[in-house]
Design an enzyme around this catalytic site. Structure first.
Site, PDB file in Angstrom:
ATOM      1  CG  HIS A 119      44.804  46.307  28.792  1.00  0.00           C
ATOM      2  ND1 HIS A 119      45.806  45.750  28.053  1.00  0.00           N
ATOM      3  CD2 HIS A 119      44.195  45.274  29.436  1.00  0.00           C
ATOM      4  CE1 HIS A 119      45.835  44.447  28.235  1.00  0.00           C
ATOM      5  NE2 HIS A 119      44.860  44.132  29.082  1.00  0.00           N
ATOM      6  CD  GLU A 126      38.419  42.333  29.076  1.00  0.00           C
ATOM      7  OE1 GLU A 126      39.138  42.294  30.094  1.00  0.00           O
ATOM      8  OE2 GLU A 126      38.278  41.356  28.303  1.00  0.00           O
ATOM      9  CD  GLU A 172      40.686  44.177  34.003  1.00  0.00           C
ATOM     10  OE1 GLU A 172      41.879  44.395  34.253  1.00  0.00           O
ATOM     11  OE2 GLU A 172      40.280  43.773  32.899  1.00  0.00           O
ATOM     12  CG  HIS A 204      40.376  39.931  34.532  1.00  0.00           C
ATOM     13  ND1 HIS A 204      41.440  40.332  35.313  1.00  0.00           N
ATOM     14  CD2 HIS A 204      40.681  40.303  33.265  1.00  0.00           C
ATOM     15  CE1 HIS A 204      42.340  40.922  34.552  1.00  0.00           C
ATOM     16  NE2 HIS A 204      41.911  40.919  33.301  1.00  0.00           N
TER      17      HIS A 204
END
Length: 396
Positions: free
Chosen positions: A202, A226, A257, A306
């Site tokens: 994130h 990610e 994303e 996503h």
């Protein structure tokens, strides 16, 4: 198709399902005068009231009018500098319009998109939002459950609770980073060496932190890391160097994303910072997202989607993934709530870690409308802040 084309839109209706303190699913039904209806999802954590207002506005603009296709309908809602809520509703209208077209034609959505390219779609279980015990043992227990009880062969976690490299002091950052690495190791031990383990950061890490994770988690054999870095916070050279560092350890870097336009996708791919790209249909839309992924595949970059929210977008994403000419693996939100299966009309069993493509029209069975009406009448509320609630990031 039977009947007059194009049919008139009769109504645009919103439904809300309060899932947890972290999540409220928002679904949109687009009804046509000929009796056809299609569904979309406009879930946007923390902006539910704004999304509902935009759906109401969309109903005012679209009802009583006929459109030759999804693009023409969405164009009515398009505006310069649109808010996230407006963009999400635009994409949900596109989803619902295409779903309605496929249902009217009696074909799966994948067929309307030119596919399917594959009869099954490989998936991984995003288990982060459903984990209440945030200890390494809690992460491990949930991972073990979805593997042994539901047949997933790939699991994704977001282990770096509370970490933001730009806001924490060195001691706190080191402690939170260590906690995340311990969670990764615990999940790998729980699922064994053969299954895929994906880690979502994130955008919480600095380049030094990201290298530390890659180095110390090398033994865990990650499928991908990610969004380790905020993609607009560092020069492309830093991202490319991190990608090379990861590749030397057999690990992919994934991201992208938040892409919304083809121009953004071209720029993103040109930066060369990722091995896999996973646009979110809520931001890109189906048609633009499909084009992004075709461009990525042609550029030698792996493709995914996503898909961290509710059951309507999950079914739509499966159909889109089936129609793509190339696909690595598809995300699914797993065990956040039993309402997931209730709303979508039952579970979708896996076959060797993949979903068998539904051959019914549209994206598959329509949501349980009676259940949606019941939950919508209940209303929803959210805490003033999600701070301190593990796994509560907007797209965790």
């Amino acid at each position: 198709m039977n009947g007059q084309w194009p049919p008139t839109i009769r109504s645009v209706e919103a439904f809300t399902v309060p899932v947890s303190v972290k999540s409220v699913w928002i679904f949109l039904e687009l009804s046509f005068a000929d009796g056809t209806a299609g569904w979309g999802e406009a879930t946007l954590a923390g902006a539910e009231e704004a999304v509902l207002a935009e759906i109401g506005h969309a109903g005012t603009l679209l009802s009583g009018r006929s459109f030759a296709g999804a693009g023409e309908a969405v164009a009515v809602l398009r505006m310069a500098h649109a808010s996230e809520a407006r963009v999400t509703v635009m994409r949900a209208v596109e989803q619902a319009f295409l779903d309605a077209l496929a249902r009217r034609a009696g074909m799966p959505l994948a067929a309307l998109l030119g596919g399917p390219e594959r009869p099954t779609v490989p998936v991984y279980a995003n288990i982060n939002r459903g984990i209440s015990d945030r200890s390494p043992a809690g992460f491990a227990a949930r991972a073990r459950e979805v593997v042994t009880e539901e047949g997933y062969k790939a699991v994704k976690i977001a282990p770096f609770d509370g970490l933001d490299w730009a806001r924490v002091d060195h001691a706190t950052g080191t402690r939170l980073l260590r906690a995340g690495i311990e969670r990764i190791a615990a999940v790998r031990e729980a699922i064994g060496p053969e299954l895929a383990l994906l880690v979502d950061c994130h955008s919480r890490l600095s380049p030094v932190m990201a290298r530390t994770v890659l180095r110390e988690a090398e033994a865990s054999g990650l499928y991908w890391l990610e969004e380790p870095l905020a993609e607009d916070a560092f020069e492309a050279e830093i991202g490319r160097a991190l990608r090379s560092f990861a590749n030397d350890r057999g690990i992919r870097i994934a991201g992208g994303e938040n892409l919304t336009t083809m121009a953004e996708a071209r720029q993103f791919l040109a930066r060369g910072i990722c091995d896999a790209i996973l646009p979110d249909i809520r931001w890109s839309g189906i048609r633009t997202g499909f084009a992004m992924l075709e461009l990525a595949a042609a550029s030698g970059v792996g493709v995914s989607l996503h898909n961290p929210v509710g059951p309507v977008l999950d079914r739509i994403s499966v159909q889109v993934a089936a129609a793509l000419p190339s696909l690595l693996i598809l995300e699914r939100q797993v065990r956040e709530s039993p309402l997931f299966d209730e709303i979508r009309g039952g579970p979708q069993p896996l076959n060797d870690g993949a979903i068998v493509l539904d051959a019914t029209p549209g994206f598959g069975p329509a949501p349980d409308r009676a259940a949606l009406e019941r939950y919508t009448r209940q209303g929803f509320s959210r805490p003033a802040s999600l701070a301190g609630i593990g796994g509560s990031g907007a797209d965790a």
